[in-house]
Design a protein around this motif. Structure first.
Motif, PDB file in Angstrom:
ATOM      1  N   THR A 182      -1.177  -3.868  -2.020  1.00 18.50           N
ATOM      2  CA  THR A 182      -2.151  -2.877  -2.473  1.00 18.50           C
ATOM      3  C   THR A 182      -1.824  -1.499  -1.926  1.00 18.50           C
ATOM      4  O   THR A 182      -1.068  -1.345  -0.973  1.00 18.50           O
ATOM      5  N   ALA A 184      -4.159   1.091  -0.461  1.00 19.17           N
ATOM      6  CA  ALA A 184      -5.547   1.214  -0.013  1.00 19.17           C
ATOM      7  C   ALA A 184      -5.957   2.663   0.211  1.00 19.17           C
ATOM      8  O   ALA A 184      -6.602   3.008   1.182  1.00 19.17           O
ATOM      9  N   SER A 185      -5.582   3.544  -0.689  1.00 14.05           N
ATOM     10  CA  SER A 185      -5.977   4.953  -0.600  1.00 14.05           C
ATOM     11  C   SER A 185      -5.782   5.588  -1.968  1.00 14.05           C
ATOM     12  O   SER A 185      -5.267   4.946  -2.895  1.00 14.05           O
ATOM     13  N   ASN A 374      -8.789  -2.965  -1.502  1.00 13.66           N
ATOM     14  CA  ASN A 374      -8.762  -3.412  -0.110  1.00 13.66           C
ATOM     15  C   ASN A 374      -8.646  -4.938  -0.128  1.00 13.66           C
ATOM     16  O   ASN A 374      -9.602  -5.641  -0.450  1.00 13.66           O
ATOM     17  N   TYR A 377     -11.284  -7.110   1.862  1.00 12.15           N
ATOM     18  CA  TYR A 377     -12.624  -7.072   1.282  1.00 12.15           C
ATOM     19  C   TYR A 377     -12.677  -7.898  -0.004  1.00 12.15           C
ATOM     20  O   TYR A 377     -13.624  -8.662  -0.235  1.00 12.15           O
TER      21      TYR A 377
END
Length: 425
Positions: A182, A184-185, A374, A377
């Protein structure tokens, strides 16, 4: 035809004896339990081949007997129409009948063999359930969450044997997170560039384009963003994006062909981000190749972002990824998370096909309903929710049958290759 009899304490040992003496292509004729153990009747493959190659002879009725029969009664002659045909025709007919009979016998034997293999596999899964109850709980949890049998089995096989359920689940989630790549930003928004959102119809490409544009406007200003659309086929398709553009204060242009795209991108080279909303089409449509060719030959580095619907089933997602991955995919975005029963199906496809996941979208609001991916999560959300008593929840007997079935136990070549690099942190 030499049928051989084997008796052993277990089915596995009996099958091993058959394999050692008759080879892996041996034909299993029958199996049953006896007081001495398991009895298997088997036949060598060469014996079966000889059965096909040497058909049984069909008795020939002499011509003079036929004439005598005709003199006796006219009705009797109707029972022997074969004798009116030439000898060559009679031979061909008998050969066809023999070959058909042999084919039916072989088909029935193979069906019996397949049934026996399924029964033995089911017994093996039952034994595994008793020996590794914690692993079976994890396997069931993964399947209920939407993960494929292939990925689930591979992961469960690597779990530590003496862990309890909670420890095994934690280890499984850690392995999945490690293999779910991923960003993640807001990498797209921060770095900028030219991005084309591609994918089948109805996955939410236009709305996702507007969400990304809004995030970039908030961060860099409306004058740094431009929107393009190739959707001139769908009625009102470009109008939807144009409305979003007006609300954001961002210009929207419609692209007709490769030359038009090249010229437009040249004019917009000072923009921080250019987003291209492409026309949706089936992954089986030959126009997919033309669309990719247009994006590849425009003289600009256009990064292709594949949009996947979380509400699609696993086979559909595999088809979509295969169709668009041939010429390279920069990353992917999962949409319609709010419409999916579970996110596991989509994450399974992303993990197996080694895609880079940038965002997940869960609604129609612009720009609120899009979030950076994320992995921790997302996986926590998947396993936290319980499937409940659903029509699609497997019972114990059904679970063993499905997991032991031939289709479930033998993955496709694509799936096998895609999991070759599955790692554990």
């Amino acid at each position: 035809m030499k049928v051989k009899r084997y008796i052993a304490p277990t089915s596995k040992e009996a099958l091993r004896q058959v394999k050692d003496e008759l080879g892996v292509d041996a034909v299993i004729l029958s199996n049953r339990k006896t007081k001495d153990g398991v009895e298997i009747m088997a036949l060598a493959d060469s014996e079966m081949s000889s059965l096909v190659e040497t058909p049984p002879a069909v008795p020939h009725i002499p011509q003079y007997e036929h004439h005598r029969a005709l003199d006796t009664t006219e009705s009797y002659s109707k029972l022997l129409p074969l004798t009116h045909e030439p000898a060559e025709t009679q031979k061909v007919s008998s050969d066809v009948m023999s070959a058909s009979l042999a084919h039916d016998i072989i088909a029935e034997i193979h069906a019996m063999k397949s049934t026996l293999e399924d029964q033995l596999a089911t017994v093996a899964w039952g034994n595994f359930t008793q020996r590794r109850p914690e692993k079976m709980k994890i396997l069931r949890a993964m399947l209920d969450a939407g993960f494929s049998p292939l990925l689930s089995r591979r992961l469960v096989d690597k779990l530590t044997a003496d862990f309890d359920y909670e420890q095994s689940l934690k280890q499984a989630m850690s392995a999945l997170a490690f293999n779910l790549h991923t960003v993640a930003s807001d990498e797209m928004v921060e770095k900028g560039g030219v991005y084309a959102l591609i994918g089948p119809t109805g996955v939410g490409k236009t709305t996702t384009t507007a969400k990304l544009a809004a995030r970039c406007v908030i961060r860099h200003g409306a004058d740094k963003v431009a929107l393009l659309t190739t959707d001139s086929y769908r009625i009102g398709g470009h109008e939807q994006l144009r409305i979003y553009g007006q609300l954001l204060g961002v210009p929207v242009r419609t692209i007709k062909d490769t030359d038009d795209l090249q010229l437009t991108l040249s004019e917009l080279k000072n923009k921080h981000m250019v987003l291209i909303d492409t026309v949706g089409m089936s992954q089986r449509d030959h126009m997919v190749a033309q669309q990719i060719a247009m994006l590849s030959n425009c003289g600009t580095d256009v990064k292709r972002m594949l949009v996947l619907s979380a509400a699609s089933n696993g086979k559909t997602l595999d088809e979509v990824i295969s169709a668009y991955q041939k010429n390279g995919i920069y990353g992917c975005i999962i949409t319609k998370v709010d419409e999916a029963a579970s996110l596991g199906v989509a994450l399974d496809a992303v993990i197996r096909r080694k895609l880079m996941l940038h965002y997940v979208a869960n609604g129609q609001k612009v720009p609120e309903d899009i979030h950076a991916a994320n992995p921790r999560y997302l996986l926590h959300r998947i396993f936290k929710s319980s499937p409940g008593d659903s029509a699609f929840t497997l019972q114990d007997a059904e679970f063993a049958l499905i997991m032991a079935s031939k289709n479930s136990a033998e993955p496709s070549r694509t799936g096998e290759k895609s999991l070759a690099g599955f790692n554990y942190d």
